[in-house]
Design an enzyme around this catalytic site. Structure first.
Site, short mmCIF file in Angstrom:
data_model
loop_
_atom_site.label_atom_id
_atom_site.label_comp_id
_atom_site.label_asym_id
_atom_site.label_seq_id
_atom_site.Cartn_x
_atom_site.Cartn_y
_atom_site.Cartn_z
CG MET A 1 44.34 39.40 34.02
SD MET A 1 43.01 40.45 33.42
CE MET A 1 41.91 39.24 32.68
CB SER A 2 47.56 40.93 39.69
OG SER A 2 46.99 39.91 40.49
CG HIS B 1 35.36 43.17 36.60
ND1 HIS B 1 36.47 42.53 37.13
CD2 HIS B 1 35.29 44.37 37.24
CE1 HIS B 1 37.03 43.31 38.05
NE2 HIS B 1 36.34 44.42 38.13
CB ALA C 1 40.06 38.07 41.76
CG HIS D 1 45.60 45.18 37.55
ND1 HIS D 1 44.77 45.98 38.32
CD2 HIS D 1 45.58 43.95 38.12
CE1 HIS D 1 44.27 45.25 39.30
NE2 HIS D 1 44.74 44.02 39.21
CG HIS E 1 41.65 47.58 42.29
ND1 HIS E 1 42.67 46.81 42.81
CD2 HIS E 1 41.00 46.79 41.42
CE1 HIS E 1 42.63 45.62 42.24
NE2 HIS E 1 41.64 45.58 41.40
CB SER F 1 39.69 42.09 41.81
OG SER F 1 40.53 42.67 40.87
CG ASN G 1 36.17 33.61 37.09
OD1 ASN G 1 36.79 34.47 37.72
ND2 ASN G 1 36.62 33.09 35.96
CE1 TYR H 1 42.91 45.96 34.30
CE2 TYR H 1 43.92 43.89 34.96
CZ TYR H 1 43.04 44.93 35.20
OH TYR H 1 42.29 44.93 36.35
CD GLU H 2 44.55 49.65 36.41
OE1 GLU H 2 44.03 50.73 36.72
OE2 GLU H 2 45.09 48.90 37.25
N1 HPA Z 1 41.01 35.01 34.03
C1 HPA Z 1 41.95 35.94 34.27
N2 HPA Z 1 41.95 36.70 35.36
C2 HPA Z 1 40.97 36.52 36.25
C3 HPA Z 1 39.95 35.58 36.06
C4 HPA Z 1 39.98 34.78 34.88
O1 HPA Z 1 39.12 33.92 34.64
N3 HPA Z 1 39.12 35.67 37.14
C5 HPA Z 1 39.63 36.62 37.95
N4 HPA Z 1 40.75 37.15 37.41
#
Ligand code: HPA
Length: 257
Positions: free
Chosen positions: A195-196, A231, A97, A67, A45, A9, A219, A69-70
């Site tokens: 998440m990947s 996001h 990320a 992903h 993406h 990301s 973050n 989650y998609e």
């Molecule tokens: N949590 C999960 N996935 C992420 C985060 C997070 O804080 N930041 C970027 N991808």
């Protein structure tokens, strides 16, 4: 030897940088032109396979991933890794990320993944095993190659950086974690959350590819700072370090080839 790079990301800039120098001639193929490729819907993406060179290294960059989650299956989220293997890639760099659980990290920092914890609730190798591709029960005791981490540290050192290393925990998402979940994840040994990457690493190991994992801490994880997670912050941090990731990958890739 061919090197694969999967861009996470907000980190797509590397694919665009490839080919603007004269030594980096490149060829772009939109994913939708590759038979069977699942196309991504996530913001940030792009969705293309870019073939090029950096120095003497042949590189295939996957810009944009799909992903779990998609709603894509475990098979679909690892399609790109299998495609890289078919195209002759032996080492793959997985970037992502991630949220920083370890409070020694700072947003914008790049961290080498030393190991992972799979809490995604799936494994991409479930189902019949093709013994021609890899073993039924693949070893995961060095899922993220020590050799590649050393090469990455050497490359980073050239630029005066020392990369921290940490354990990445993969969750399905798409909701971010609660502060209680982050405390739990810290307790079980996680430094980074995302998440990947985990399914891709499993498939790459199954196929006998070496993996280098690099997280951009976009973050601090939920509950660490008195602010909500959005996001946009993830994408902004990615954009803010675009030159850094380009520089880092340009230094690392030739050493892996
Ligand atoms: N949590 C999960 N996935 C992420 C985060 C997070 O804080 N930041 C970027 N991808």
């Amino acid at each position: 030897m061919k090197v694969g790079v999967v861009l996470g990301s907000g980190l797509g800039a590397f694919a665009d940088a490839l080919g603007h120098g004269k030594e980096d001639q490149h060829k772009e193929t939109p994913y939708k032109e590759i038979a069977g490729w699942p196309v991504s819907t996530a913001v940030g993406h792009a969705g293309k396979l870019v073939e090029g060179r950096i120095g003497n290294a042949d590189v295939i960059v996957l810009s944009g991933r799909v992903h779990f989650y998609e709603g894509y299956s475990a098979q679909q989220v690892t399609f790109g890794i299998r495609e890289l293997k078919k195209r002759g890639v032996t080492s793959v760099i997985l970037t992502n990320a991630a949220g920083g659980i370890n409070t020694a990290y700072k947003p914008g920092e790049f961290v080498l993944i030393s190991d992972h914890i799979n809490l995604m609730g799936m494994n991409p190798l479930m189902g019949p095993n093709d013994d021609a591709l890899g073993p039924r029960f693949p070893d995961m005791s060095e899922a993220y190659s020590k050799r590649l981490r050393k090469l990455a540290q050497d490359a980073a050192a050239e630029t005066g950086w020392l990369l921290k290393e940490g354990v990445y925990v993969g969750l399905s998402g798409p909701s971010y974690e609660t502060p209680a979940e982050i405390r739990y994840l810290r307790t079980i040994g996680a430094d980074l959350v995302g998440m990947s990457t985990v399914p891709e690493t499993i498939v790459a190991n199954h196929l006998g590819m070496e993996v280098l994992g690099i997280s951009c801490v976009t973050n601090m994880a939920a509950g660490i700072l008195p602010q909500k997670l959005v996001h946009e912050e993830v994408l902004e941090t990615g954009a803010g370090v675009r030159e850094t990731i380009i520089q880092l990958l340009k230094a690392i890739v030739p050493r892996l080839a």
